[in-house]
Write a protein that holds these residues in place. Structure first.
Motif, PDB file in Angstrom:
ATOM      1  N   GLY A 205       3.757  54.496  46.943  1.00 28.63           N
ATOM      2  CA  GLY A 205       3.915  53.054  46.769  1.00 28.63           C
ATOM      3  C   GLY A 205       2.690  52.243  47.101  1.00 28.63           C
ATOM      4  N   MET A 206       1.685  52.844  47.778  1.00 31.05           N
ATOM      5  CA  MET A 206       0.516  52.074  48.209  1.00 31.05           C
ATOM      6  C   MET A 206      -0.396  51.713  47.039  1.00 31.05           C
ATOM      7  SD  MET A 206       0.991  51.346  51.283  1.00 31.05           S
ATOM      8  CE  MET A 206      -0.564  50.491  51.438  1.00 31.05           C
ATOM      9  N   GLU A 207      -0.487  52.585  46.041  1.00 33.49           N
ATOM     10  CA  GLU A 207      -1.326  52.240  44.895  1.00 33.49           C
ATOM     11  C   GLU A 207      -0.756  51.037  44.160  1.00 33.49           C
ATOM     12  OE1 GLU A 207      -3.584  54.286  41.089  1.00 33.49           O
ATOM     13  OE2 GLU A 207      -2.018  55.410  42.147  1.00 33.49           O
ATOM     14  N   GLU A 208       0.547  51.040  43.971  1.00 29.51           N
ATOM     15  CA  GLU A 208       1.188  49.917  43.304  1.00 29.51           C
ATOM     16  C   GLU A 208       1.002  48.638  44.114  1.00 29.51           C
ATOM     17  OE1 GLU A 208       2.478  52.844  43.914  1.00 29.51           O
ATOM     18  OE2 GLU A 208       2.826  53.683  41.906  1.00 29.51           O
ATOM     19  N   LEU A 209       1.094  48.760  45.443  1.00 27.13           N
ATOM     20  CA  LEU A 209       0.910  47.588  46.296  1.00 27.13           C
ATOM     21  C   LEU A 209      -0.514  47.050  46.192  1.00 27.13           C
ATOM     22  CD1 LEU A 209       1.939  45.644  48.498  1.00 27.13           C
ATOM     23  CD2 LEU A 209       1.266  47.351  50.200  1.00 27.13           C
ATOM     24  N   SER A 212      -0.914  45.253  42.969  1.00 27.12           N
ATOM     25  CA  SER A 212      -0.169  43.990  42.937  1.00 27.12           C
ATOM     26  C   SER A 212      -0.871  42.893  43.728  1.00 27.12           C
ATOM     27  CB  SER A 212       1.245  44.200  43.498  1.00 27.12           C
ATOM     28  OG  SER A 212       1.218  44.405  44.912  1.00 27.12           O
ATOM     29  N   MET A 213      -1.696  43.270  44.714  1.00 27.24           N
ATOM     30  CA  MET A 213      -2.420  42.290  45.534  1.00 27.24           C
ATOM     31  C   MET A 213      -3.777  41.920  44.932  1.00 27.24           C
ATOM     32  SD  MET A 213      -1.595  43.879  49.302  1.00 27.24           S
ATOM     33  CE  MET A 213      -2.489  42.602  50.189  1.00 27.24           C
TER      34      MET A 213
END
Length: 254
Positions: A205-209, A212-213
């Motif tokens: 999930g960190m890549e998507e986060l 998204s930022m």
């Protein structure tokens, strides 16, 4: 007049065996530079130099760890011995670390991050500047991070180290501005590399986060960061020193 950004320049690149450093070796070479690469992994350095030489570039390497003052000195000395001078340097070597709350961070993690990210830049700056003063000046780019401009949760030593790189950059830029040496820093956002790929794999999930930022909605290719470093090291920006340039898809403005 050559249109290549780094034509006839001798450039030292630290942390050159992978990621942004390896991309810089290729980008700088394409821009006309003679490159001297240093990192800890000789197999990677040797393969990279073989490829560069095969493409017609003058390149060499020195195995070393920037956290060692002796290794940093040896890399600079090798560049000067081989090519007669050092025109530019990209102090790119660095380490990250897993995301851990500050009160749970182990001492050895803090020590390793500060030794490589801060002492490593300090070691390199001292010897690079001395070599440049002896040959009429030069340009240096230190690789910081967006974490050198803003806070990132659960990464206190890394954030502190990258803020320190910004401080070293500004101090050196001020001290040597009238002696023909420019010193700037890059502040990359999340950049695709072996390290980030491994970190994303261990932190779902960190890549998507991260995407998204970032206003551009993506991560950076290492070559994009290297291209910014090449411009800062070139003679195209002679009045630019002491700057910290984000290469982050708009992250710090978000």
């Amino acid at each position: 007049m050559s249109r290549e950004l780094l034509a006839d320049k001798v450039v030292l690149i630290t942390g050159a065996s992978s990621g942004i450093g390896a991309a810089a070796a290729k980008v700088f070479s394409e821009e006309g530079a003679t490159v001297v690469l240093t990192a800890r992994r000789e197999d990677r350095l040797a393969a990279l130099v073989d490829g560069l030489r095969g493409a017609g570039t003058e390149a060499s390497y020195v195995v070393g760890d920037v956290s060692s003052a002796a290794d940093a000195a040896r890399a600079v000395d090798a560049a000067v011995a081989a090519y007669g001078r050092l025109d530019a340097a990209f102090n790119n070597a660095g380490v990250g670390g897993d995301r851990t709350p500050l009160h749970l961070m182990a001492d050895d993690v803090y020590d390793t991050i500060m030794d490589v990210n801060v002492r490593g830049v300090w070691n390199c700056l001292r010897h690079e500047i001395a070599a440049m003063l002896a040959h009429g000046g030069g340009a240096i780019v230190n690789n910081s991070s967006v974490a050198g401009l803003v806070a990132i949760p659960a990464a206190a030593p890394y954030v502190a180290s990258k803020h320190a790189v910004v401080g070293l950059t500004r101090a050196a830029a001020d001290e040597y501005a009238q002696q023909g040496i420019r010193v700037n820093a890059l502040a990359p956002g999340t950049t695709r590399s072996e390290i980030t790929a491994d970190w994303f794999a261990r932190n779902p999930g960190m890549e998507e986060l991260a995407c998204s930022m970032t206003p551009q909605g993506r991560t950076a290719a290492p070559e994009e960061v290297a291209a910014a470093a090449a411009w800062l090291l070139s003679d195209r920006c002679p009045f630019l020193t002491g700057a910290v340039v984000p290469v982050d898809g708009g992250f710090v403005n978000h």
